[in-house]
Design a protein around this motif. Structure first.
Motif, PDB file in Angstrom:
ATOM      1  N   ARG A   1       0.829  -1.202   0.000  1.00 43.24           N
ATOM      2  CA  ARG A   1       0.000   0.000   0.000  1.00 43.24           C
ATOM      3  C   ARG A   1       0.868   1.259   0.000  1.00 43.24           C
ATOM      4  O   ARG A   1       2.034   1.231   0.376  1.00 43.24           O
ATOM      5  N   ARG A   2       0.263   2.354  -0.420  1.00 45.09           N
ATOM      6  CA  ARG A   2       0.900   3.663  -0.326  1.00 45.09           C
ATOM      7  C   ARG A   2       0.638   4.217   1.069  1.00 45.09           C
ATOM      8  O   ARG A   2      -0.453   4.070   1.620  1.00 45.09           O
ATOM      9  N   ALA A   3       1.655   4.848   1.653  1.00 51.67           N
ATOM     10  CA  ALA A   3       1.532   5.356   3.017  1.00 51.67           C
ATOM     11  C   ALA A   3       2.490   6.525   3.197  1.00 51.67           C
ATOM     12  O   ALA A   3       3.326   6.816   2.341  1.00 51.67           O
ATOM     13  N   THR A   4       2.362   7.196   4.352  1.00 53.69           N
ATOM     14  CA  THR A   4       3.294   8.265   4.695  1.00 53.69           C
ATOM     15  C   THR A   4       3.562   8.236   6.187  1.00 53.69           C
ATOM     16  O   THR A   4       2.865   7.556   6.958  1.00 53.69           O
ATOM     17  N   THR A   5       4.575   8.974   6.586  1.00 57.60           N
ATOM     18  CA  THR A   5       4.895   9.177   7.996  1.00 57.60           C
ATOM     19  C   THR A   5       5.726  10.448   8.075  1.00 57.60           C
ATOM     20  O   THR A   5       5.910  11.147   7.064  1.00 57.60           O
ATOM     21  N   HIS A   6       6.231  10.786   9.241  1.00 65.61           N
ATOM     22  CA  HIS A   6       7.017  12.013   9.391  1.00 65.61           C
ATOM     23  C   HIS A   6       8.265  11.947   8.514  1.00 65.61           C
ATOM     24  O   HIS A   6       8.966  10.935   8.471  1.00 65.61           O
ATOM     25  N   TRP A   7       8.571  13.047   7.838  1.00 65.96           N
ATOM     26  CA  TRP A   7       9.685  13.057   6.892  1.00 65.96           C
ATOM     27  C   TRP A   7      11.021  12.747   7.559  1.00 65.96           C
ATOM     28  O   TRP A   7      11.917  12.177   6.935  1.00 65.96           O
ATOM     29  N   GLN A   8      11.167  13.066   8.854  1.00 65.73           N
ATOM     30  CA  GLN A   8      12.444  12.842   9.517  1.00 65.73           C
ATOM     31  C   GLN A   8      12.757  11.361   9.724  1.00 65.73           C
ATOM     32  O   GLN A   8      13.919  10.997   9.882  1.00 65.73           O
ATOM     33  N   VAL A   9      11.731  10.523   9.737  1.00 66.25           N
ATOM     34  CA  VAL A   9      11.967   9.090   9.953  1.00 66.25           C
ATOM     35  C   VAL A   9      11.675   8.283   8.693  1.00 66.25           C
ATOM     36  O   VAL A   9      11.560   7.054   8.756  1.00 66.25           O
ATOM     37  N   SER A  10      11.549   8.955   7.558  1.00 72.88           N
ATOM     38  CA  SER A  10      11.184   8.247   6.334  1.00 72.88           C
ATOM     39  C   SER A  10      12.268   7.269   5.887  1.00 72.88           C
ATOM     40  O   SER A  10      11.958   6.174   5.390  1.00 72.88           O
ATOM     41  N   ASP A  11      13.534   7.631   6.048  1.00 68.30           N
ATOM     42  CA  ASP A  11      14.604   6.705   5.649  1.00 68.30           C
ATOM     43  C   ASP A  11      14.578   5.434   6.495  1.00 68.30           C
ATOM     44  O   ASP A  11      14.726   4.319   5.977  1.00 68.30           O
ATOM     45  N   ALA A  12      14.386   5.588   7.799  1.00 63.06           N
ATOM     46  CA  ALA A  12      14.289   4.414   8.673  1.00 63.06           C
ATOM     47  C   ALA A  12      13.090   3.560   8.312  1.00 63.06           C
ATOM     48  O   ALA A  12      13.152   2.322   8.321  1.00 63.06           O
ATOM     49  N   PHE A  13      11.981   4.218   7.985  1.00 63.99           N
ATOM     50  CA  PHE A  13      10.774   3.481   7.612  1.00 63.99           C
ATOM     51  C   PHE A  13      11.032   2.639   6.364  1.00 63.99           C
ATOM     52  O   PHE A  13      10.658   1.460   6.308  1.00 63.99           O
ATOM     53  N   ARG A  14      11.677   3.229   5.370  1.00 65.50           N
ATOM     54  CA  ARG A  14      11.947   2.489   4.127  1.00 65.50           C
ATOM     55  C   ARG A  14      12.848   1.289   4.388  1.00 65.50           C
ATOM     56  O   ARG A  14      12.659   0.223   3.786  1.00 65.50           O
ATOM     57  N   ARG A  15      13.837   1.458   5.244  1.00 68.54           N
ATOM     58  CA  ARG A  15      14.724   0.326   5.549  1.00 68.54           C
ATOM     59  C   ARG A  15      13.967  -0.802   6.240  1.00 68.54           C
ATOM     60  O   ARG A  15      14.176  -1.982   5.939  1.00 68.54           O
ATOM     61  N   MET A  16      13.096  -0.444   7.152  1.00 63.43           N
ATOM     62  CA  MET A  16      12.361  -1.466   7.909  1.00 63.43           C
ATOM     63  C   MET A  16      11.262  -2.130   7.085  1.00 63.43           C
ATOM     64  O   MET A  16      11.010  -3.336   7.229  1.00 63.43           O
ATOM     65  N   PHE A  17      10.608  -1.333   6.221  1.00 56.80           N
ATOM     66  CA  PHE A  17       9.401  -1.831   5.545  1.00 56.80           C
ATOM     67  C   PHE A  17       9.480  -1.577   4.044  1.00 56.80           C
ATOM     68  O   PHE A  17       8.751  -0.737   3.495  1.00 56.80           O
ATOM     69  N   PRO A  18      10.343  -2.292   3.339  1.00 58.96           N
ATOM     70  CA  PRO A  18      10.506  -2.053   1.895  1.00 58.96           C
ATOM     71  C   PRO A  18       9.276  -2.409   1.070  1.00 58.96           C
ATOM     72  O   PRO A  18       9.174  -1.993  -0.087  1.00 58.96           O
ATOM     73  N   ARG A  19       8.339  -3.152   1.643  1.00 63.12           N
ATOM     74  CA  ARG A  19       7.149  -3.549   0.897  1.00 63.12           C
ATOM     75  C   ARG A  19       6.061  -2.479   0.926  1.00 63.12           C
ATOM     76  O   ARG A  19       5.021  -2.632   0.280  1.00 63.12           O
ATOM     77  N   VAL A  20       6.315  -1.398   1.644  1.00 63.97           N
ATOM     78  CA  VAL A  20       5.348  -0.294   1.708  1.00 63.97           C
ATOM     79  C   VAL A  20       5.789   0.798   0.738  1.00 63.97           C
ATOM     80  O   VAL A  20       6.967   1.154   0.681  1.00 63.97           O
ATOM     81  N   ASP A  21       4.853   1.327  -0.021  1.00 64.34           N
ATOM     82  CA  ASP A  21       5.123   2.402  -0.967  1.00 64.34           C
ATOM     83  C   ASP A  21       5.038   3.729  -0.209  1.00 64.34           C
ATOM     84  O   ASP A  21       3.977   4.342  -0.117  1.00 64.34           O
TER      85      ASP A  21
END
Length: 329
Positions: free
Chosen positions: A133-153
């Motif tokens: 799915r497409r999702a968002t979160t705070h821009w400051q933690v976006s890199d960490a989010f991508r590393r943890m959850f590569p299956r999320v757009d």
């Protein structure tokens, strides 16, 4: 994104019951974000019942120097029409869920709407609810989010995202934006605007997170595009081009487009379309004007153009959108 009629079933007397919204408070929760659903949705003329729960019914440690006591345990999630996962301190997020949190989320009934505020998206992603799915979160933690959850757009440039029954929002105050969006989606812009006035917040913020991301300090005396945006909003019915906007701002087209993108997070053309769709939605809800008349008032060349842009934005036709909110009223 689709628009549906309010999900609340009628009571025996024929009046719709309030939408039940359950906010999940996890250890490390930010108090500001935790209180947003109750404050915003609670101002919607009794349309929502907002409850707060924890994973075990016990007190919750916050990110501040105090804890909170909640009235409900995880069983409250079973009867929720909408579940909100409030933001937690980034130090608390991980790719794996504690057993108690996973068990609480498993209580959410199929078909319930699920919303996250800020880092609450990490919780939904760790539960597998955002995979594909497409999702968002705070821009400051976006890199960490991508590393943890590569299956999320992940789209870190927007204030909130709606993908089916999953809604995610960006940092902090974007929780206000997404709560107002819920009111607007369920009951129309008239009530959403009323709620915004009561809470002294803007009913709709244009642009995305890009306007809040740390940028180099502009040169002293650098002009803003804010005045031109206000000017354009008063002239949406006119065929505004980039040259018109740049001329009003007294900038070259190239400089204006770059500065507009930096400030708003959208190109001038995309922003104009967004504002025209917002205005069209309000007219569909609050007037009996035809689709062609509305198209002319908001600056779309034809009714067909309005249909195309509205469908691209919210996934329904003008007739379906109007029928939904006229029935809701």
């Amino acid at each position: 994104m689709t628009v549906a009629t309010p999900r609340c079933a009628d009571t025996e007397r024929g009046a719709p019951r309030p939408e039940r919204v359950v906010v999940l408070a996890l250890d490390g929760v930010y108090p500001f974000e935790l209180g947003m659903p109750s404050r915003i949705l609670g101002a919607a003329d009794g349309r929502y019942e907002v409850l707060t729960c924890s994973v075990d019914g016990g007190p919750v440690r916050t990110s501040a120097d105090f804890g909170i006591t909640v009235e409900h345990g995880p069983e409250a999630l079973e009867g929720a029409d909408t579940v909100v996962v409030a933001a937690v301190s980034p130090s608390r997020v991980s790719a794996d869920l504690p057993d108690a949190v996973a068990a609480a989320l498993a209580r959410i009934r199929p078909g319930a709407r699920v919303v996250s505020i800020c880092t609450g998206a990490f919780v939904l992603a760790a539960a597998g609810l955002l995979d594909g799915r497409r999702a968002t979160t705070h821009w400051q933690v976006s890199d960490a989010f991508r590393r943890m959850f590569p299956r999320v757009d992940l789209d870190p440039d927007v204030l909130f995202v709606e993908d089916g029954r999953m809604l995610t929002s960006a940092g902090a105050a974007s929780g206000v934006d997404i709560c107002l969006h819920l009111v607007r989606q369920d009951h129309g812009s008239e009530l959403a605007n009323k709620v915004a006035r009561r809470c002294v917040v803007p009913p709709f913020r244009d642009g995305g997170q890009a306007q809040y991301i740390e940028q180099p300090v502009p040169q002293q005396g650098a002009a803003s595009t804010a005045a031109t945006r206000a000017w354009a909003l008063e002239r949406l019915a006119e065929p505004l081009a980039l040259a018109d906007l740049a001329a009003h701002a007294r900038m070259s087209r190239r400089t204006f487009a770059r500065r507009f993108q930096d400030e708003v997070g959208l190109s001038p053309g995309r922003w104009l379309i967004q504002q025209r769709v917002v205005r069209a939605r309000h007219l569909l809800e609050a007037s009996d004007l035809s689709v062609d008349q509305i198209a002319g008032q908001v600056g779309f060349a034809t009714g067909a153009s309005l249909r195309q842009h509205l469908h691209a934005a919210i996934g329904v036709s003008p007739q379906t959108y109007r029928r939904t909110f006229q029935q809701a009223r």
